[in-house]
Design an enzyme around this catalytic site. Structure first.
Site, PDB file in Angstrom:
ATOM      1  CG  ASN A   1      -6.702  -0.621   0.906  1.00 43.68           C
ATOM      2  OD1 ASN A   1      -5.921  -0.253   0.025  1.00 43.68           O
ATOM      3  ND2 ASN A   1      -6.308  -1.027   2.089  1.00 43.68           N
TER       4      ASN A   1
ATOM      5  CG  HIS B   1      -3.299   3.648   1.813  1.00 43.21           C
ATOM      6  ND1 HIS B   1      -3.688   3.168   0.585  1.00 43.21           N
ATOM      7  CD2 HIS B   1      -3.391   2.602   2.681  1.00 43.21           C
ATOM      8  CE1 HIS B   1      -3.997   1.891   0.704  1.00 43.21           C
ATOM      9  NE2 HIS B   1      -3.827   1.523   1.957  1.00 43.21           N
TER      10      HIS B   1
ATOM     11  CB  CYS C   1      -0.947   0.001   1.193  1.00 46.24           C
ATOM     12  SG  CYS C   1      -2.110  -1.359   1.129  1.00 46.24           S
TER      13      CYS C   1
HETATM   14  O1  UT7 Z   1      -3.998  -0.973   3.356  1.00 45.40           O
HETATM   15  C1  UT7 Z   1      -3.173  -1.512   4.306  1.00 45.40           C
HETATM   16  C2  UT7 Z   1      -3.555  -1.079   5.609  1.00 45.40           C
HETATM   17  N1  UT7 Z   1      -4.756  -1.759   6.029  1.00 45.40           N
HETATM   18  C3  UT7 Z   1      -5.488  -1.167   6.885  1.00 45.40           C
HETATM   19  O2  UT7 Z   1      -5.195  -0.056   7.225  1.00 45.40           O
HETATM   20  C4  UT7 Z   1      -6.646  -1.889   7.501  1.00 45.40           C
HETATM   21  C5  UT7 Z   1      -6.704  -1.535   8.945  1.00 45.40           C
HETATM   22  N2  UT7 Z   1      -7.774  -2.163   9.674  1.00 45.40           N
HETATM   23  C6  UT7 Z   1      -9.074  -1.828   9.511  1.00 45.40           C
HETATM   24  O3  UT7 Z   1      -9.412  -1.015   8.684  1.00 45.40           O
HETATM   25  C7  UT7 Z   1     -10.072  -2.440  10.471  1.00 45.40           C
HETATM   26  O4  UT7 Z   1      -9.397  -3.089  11.509  1.00 45.40           O
HETATM   27  C8  UT7 Z   1     -11.034  -3.444   9.772  1.00 45.40           C
HETATM   28  C9  UT7 Z   1     -11.990  -2.694   8.891  1.00 45.40           C
HETATM   29  C10 UT7 Z   1     -10.238  -4.462   8.985  1.00 45.40           C
HETATM   30  C11 UT7 Z   1     -11.861  -4.190  10.814  1.00 45.40           C
HETATM   31  O5  UT7 Z   1     -12.568  -3.272  11.641  1.00 45.40           O
HETATM   32  P1  UT7 Z   1     -12.531  -3.442  13.232  1.00 45.40           P
HETATM   33  O6  UT7 Z   1     -13.405  -2.413  13.776  1.00 45.40           O
HETATM   34  O7  UT7 Z   1     -11.085  -3.450  13.640  1.00 45.40           O
HETATM   35  O8  UT7 Z   1     -13.238  -4.839  13.427  1.00 45.40           O
HETATM   36  P2  UT7 Z   1     -12.660  -6.159  14.085  1.00 45.40           P
HETATM   37  O9  UT7 Z   1     -11.644  -6.791  13.215  1.00 45.40           O
HETATM   38  O10 UT7 Z   1     -12.281  -5.854  15.497  1.00 45.40           O
HETATM   39  O11 UT7 Z   1     -13.960  -7.066  14.068  1.00 45.40           O
HETATM   40  C12 UT7 Z   1     -15.117  -6.708  14.834  1.00 45.40           C
HETATM   41  C13 UT7 Z   1     -16.211  -7.734  14.558  1.00 45.40           C
HETATM   42  C14 UT7 Z   1     -15.742  -9.167  14.674  1.00 45.40           C
HETATM   43  O12 UT7 Z   1     -16.749  -9.937  15.245  1.00 45.40           O
HETATM   44  P3  UT7 Z   1     -16.658 -10.379  16.787  1.00 45.40           P
HETATM   45  O13 UT7 Z   1     -15.394 -11.175  16.919  1.00 45.40           O
HETATM   46  O14 UT7 Z   1     -16.624  -9.092  17.561  1.00 45.40           O
HETATM   47  O15 UT7 Z   1     -17.908 -11.173  16.979  1.00 45.40           O
HETATM   48  C15 UT7 Z   1     -15.561  -9.608  13.237  1.00 45.40           C
HETATM   49  O16 UT7 Z   1     -15.718 -10.989  13.053  1.00 45.40           O
HETATM   50  O17 UT7 Z   1     -16.699  -7.580  13.220  1.00 45.40           O
HETATM   51  C16 UT7 Z   1     -16.682  -8.845  12.551  1.00 45.40           C
HETATM   52  N3  UT7 Z   1     -16.455  -8.648  11.144  1.00 45.40           N
HETATM   53  C17 UT7 Z   1     -17.443  -8.449  10.253  1.00 45.40           C
HETATM   54  N4  UT7 Z   1     -18.784  -8.406  10.390  1.00 45.40           N
HETATM   55  C18 UT7 Z   1     -19.511  -8.173   9.285  1.00 45.40           C
HETATM   56  C19 UT7 Z   1     -15.268  -8.592  10.494  1.00 45.40           C
HETATM   57  N5  UT7 Z   1     -15.468  -8.365   9.177  1.00 45.40           N
HETATM   58  C20 UT7 Z   1     -16.802  -8.282   9.009  1.00 45.40           C
HETATM   59  C21 UT7 Z   1     -17.633  -8.067   7.885  1.00 45.40           C
HETATM   60  N6  UT7 Z   1     -18.962  -8.018   8.076  1.00 45.40           N
HETATM   61  N7  UT7 Z   1     -17.120  -7.872   6.657  1.00 45.40           N
END
Ligand code: UT7
Length: 322
Positions: free
Chosen positions: A279, A249, A114
């Site tokens: 992204n 980004h 990225c």
């Molecule tokens: O480009 C390179 C750099 N990349 C980034 O900068 C990405 C950085 N990270 C992020 O943008 C965020 O961490 C994400 C968007 C990937 C995830 O968001 P989050 O608020 O950190 O969510 P999380 O991973 O803590 O997940 C929260 C919940 C989980 O469920 P439980 O364990 O709390 O029951 C996940 O399983 O959301 C669930 N979840 C989803 N639910 C519905 C994860 N993905 C999804 C989804 N739809 N697509």
């Protein structure tokens, strides 16, 4: 007078097919509501069979060359940032070169995921300033849809395909004239298992799929991006209020908001395209840049800062007077 790499044109290209959150929700257990609330993404573009990193890169390059009003034969250097090259080799930059008909000039790819476009800009700027070339085409192009695990809802909803390109021209300008004023790059391989692809030609016979520990990447992103933005500003003795536009980004709206808050930058000076493009890895910064140039937000004389962070980890920023 100072020798600087001056931005003389921008361009971008997207695949034909737009894919909404609702469409993805039919394939994996997700919802428009979750994706919008957690990321700000509403739409992404996905390559069809006849589209790929190379075709997008060529289209973006042609648009940037047309905007610059130059002949492709005047390009002496092509640097293409990608983590999804058409083939393991040759470099996708050489496919672009052949399509443009500027055969014979320097052409290579850089891989910093990225942050790849920031690495490419920095390398091109150094080569222009050292006199190795007079004019550079710098491209970020990706087809992440082909390395996504379409059954993994934690990653497949986040990415899209696309390409962006800029033309840089080495010019002797006044101290307060246009050009790239500062570049800063960093990498920390200790975190290479937080965002990676589980395959590749050096280890397996498969291309592999993207894997990410999103929450941990998020935490590092805000800290690293705020720091590197501070570094480029400090390099030239500016502060955040001197910046007209941040072109970040586009990984997550919440990262954009948190980084801007940390630096005391008003959100209305941040270019946001994550809602439309998702992204697109190395393509996201030049795609956002081209969008804001074409819609008239970024104007000649503006001070802009580009920034990105991604797998590796790698991160970087470039400060440019347009
Ligand atoms: O480009 C390179 C750099 N990349 C980034 O900068 C990405 C950085 N990270 C992020 O943008 C965020 O961490 C994400 C968007 C990937 C995830 O968001 P989050 O608020 O950190 O969510 P999380 O991973 O803590 O997940 C929260 C919940 C989980 O469920 P439980 O364990 O709390 O029951 C996940 O399983 O959301 C669930 N979840 C989803 N639910 C519905 C994860 N993905 C999804 C989804 N739809 N697509």
């Amino acid at each position: 007078m100072t020798r600087r790499s001056v931005l003389i044109g921008t361009g971008s290209a997207l695949p034909r097919r737009a894919v909404s959150n609702a469409e993805l929700a039919k394939k994996v257990d997700t919802s428009d509501e979750w994706i919008v609330e957690r990321t700000g993404i509403r739409n992404r573009y996905i390559c069809e069979a006849d589209e790929n990193t190379g075709t997008l890169a060529i289209a973006a390059a042609r648009a940037a060359i047309a905007a610059a009003g130059i002949e492709p034969s005047s390009i002496g250097l092509i640097v293409l940032a990608t983590a999804t090259p058409n083939q393991t080799f040759p470099a996708t930059a050489t496919l672009v070169q052949d399509a443009l008909g500027c055969n014979g000039c320097i052409a290579f790819d850089v891989a910093a995921v990225c942050s790849g476009f920031l690495y490419a800009v920095s390398v091109a700027d150094s080569m222009l300033k050292s006199g190795m070339a007079q004019r550079a085409l710098v491209i970020g192009a990706e087809c992440f849809s082909r390395i996504l695990d379409w059954e993994d809802r934690t990653t497949c909803v986040l990415f899209g395909d696309g390409a962006g390109a800029i033309v840089l021209d080495a010019q002797d300008v006044a101290d307060d004239g246009p050009g790239i004023l500062a570049n800063r790059l960093h990498a920390d391989g200790a975190h290479n298992q937080l965002l990676y692809v589980d395959g590749g030609p050096g280890t397996t016979s498969t291309t592999g799929h993207l894997r990410m520990k999103g929450r941990e990447v998020f935490r590092h992103a805000v800290v690293n991006l705020a720091e590197v933005l501070g570094e480029v500003l400090e390099d030239v003795g500016l502060c955040s209020s001197d910046i007209d536009w941040v072109v970040p980004h586009q990984a997550n709206q919440r990262i954009l908001d948190a980084t801007a808050r940390k630096l005391g930058l008003p959100p209305e000076r941040v270019v946001v395209t994550v809602d439309r493009h998702a992204n697109t890895s190395a393509a996201s910064v030049p795609l956002a840049l081209d969008t804001a140039v074409r819609d008239g937000r970024i104007k000649p004389g503006n001070m802009i800062v580009l920034e990105a962070m991604g797998g590796g980890f790698t991160w970087g920023a470039s400060l440019i007077r347009v």
